[in-house]
Design a protein around this motif. Sequence first.
Motif, PDB file in Angstrom:
ATOM      1  N   HIS A 104      76.256  38.249  55.514  1.00  0.00           N
ATOM      2  CA  HIS A 104      77.385  38.585  54.635  1.00  0.00           C
ATOM      3  C   HIS A 104      76.850  38.658  53.208  1.00  0.00           C
ATOM      4  N   VAL A 143      77.559  39.922  49.156  1.00  0.00           N
ATOM      5  CA  VAL A 143      78.584  40.253  48.166  1.00  0.00           C
ATOM      6  C   VAL A 143      77.897  40.433  46.812  1.00  0.00           C
ATOM      7  N   CYS A 196      73.313  31.989  46.339  1.00  0.00           N
ATOM      8  CA  CYS A 196      74.077  32.744  45.352  1.00  0.00           C
ATOM      9  C   CYS A 196      73.459  32.510  43.982  1.00  0.00           C
ATOM     10  N   ALA A 237      87.140  32.617  45.462  1.00  0.00           N
ATOM     11  CA  ALA A 237      87.386  34.059  45.324  1.00  0.00           C
ATOM     12  C   ALA A 237      88.538  34.326  44.361  1.00  0.00           C
ATOM     13  N   TRP A 246      84.066  43.247  43.094  1.00  0.00           N
ATOM     14  CA  TRP A 246      82.920  43.085  43.977  1.00  0.00           C
ATOM     15  C   TRP A 246      82.964  44.050  45.129  1.00  0.00           C
ATOM     16  N   ILE A 291      81.223  44.316  49.268  1.00  0.00           N
ATOM     17  CA  ILE A 291      80.641  43.492  50.335  1.00  0.00           C
ATOM     18  C   ILE A 291      79.978  44.371  51.389  1.00  0.00           C
ATOM     19  N   ASP A 343      78.788  43.445  55.581  1.00  0.00           N
ATOM     20  CA  ASP A 343      78.601  42.504  56.673  1.00  0.00           C
ATOM     21  C   ASP A 343      77.746  43.196  57.725  1.00  0.00           C
TER      22      ASP A 343
END
Length: 97
Positions: A4, A6, A43, A81, A90, A92, A94
């Motif tokens: 995942h 972002v 992150c 979030a 943002w 993303i 996946d």
Amino acid sequence: MIRHLVLFKLNEGVTKEDPRAVAGAKAFAELGALIPELREWECGWNFAERDIAQDFAINSLVADREALAAYLGHPAHQAAAAQWREFATWVIADLEV
């Protein structure tokens, strides 16, 4: 396994020193220890200054789609979030890996 990803872009006029951004980064940094479905959690702020660069990124790994749904629905993730919605946008991806 699902990777995942972002990428966040701060809204115009917002810097990473903005108190909202500092609090948002802290909230995301803490998620790795709070959400058991996360197998990997990274992150941080991007240091690249290219025009196409994003400002902040999350790179995480979960076991499957159910684990991803549990992560996304977790109250700590929802709260983090919600903070970012105030000052950034943002995208993303996946990936099944």
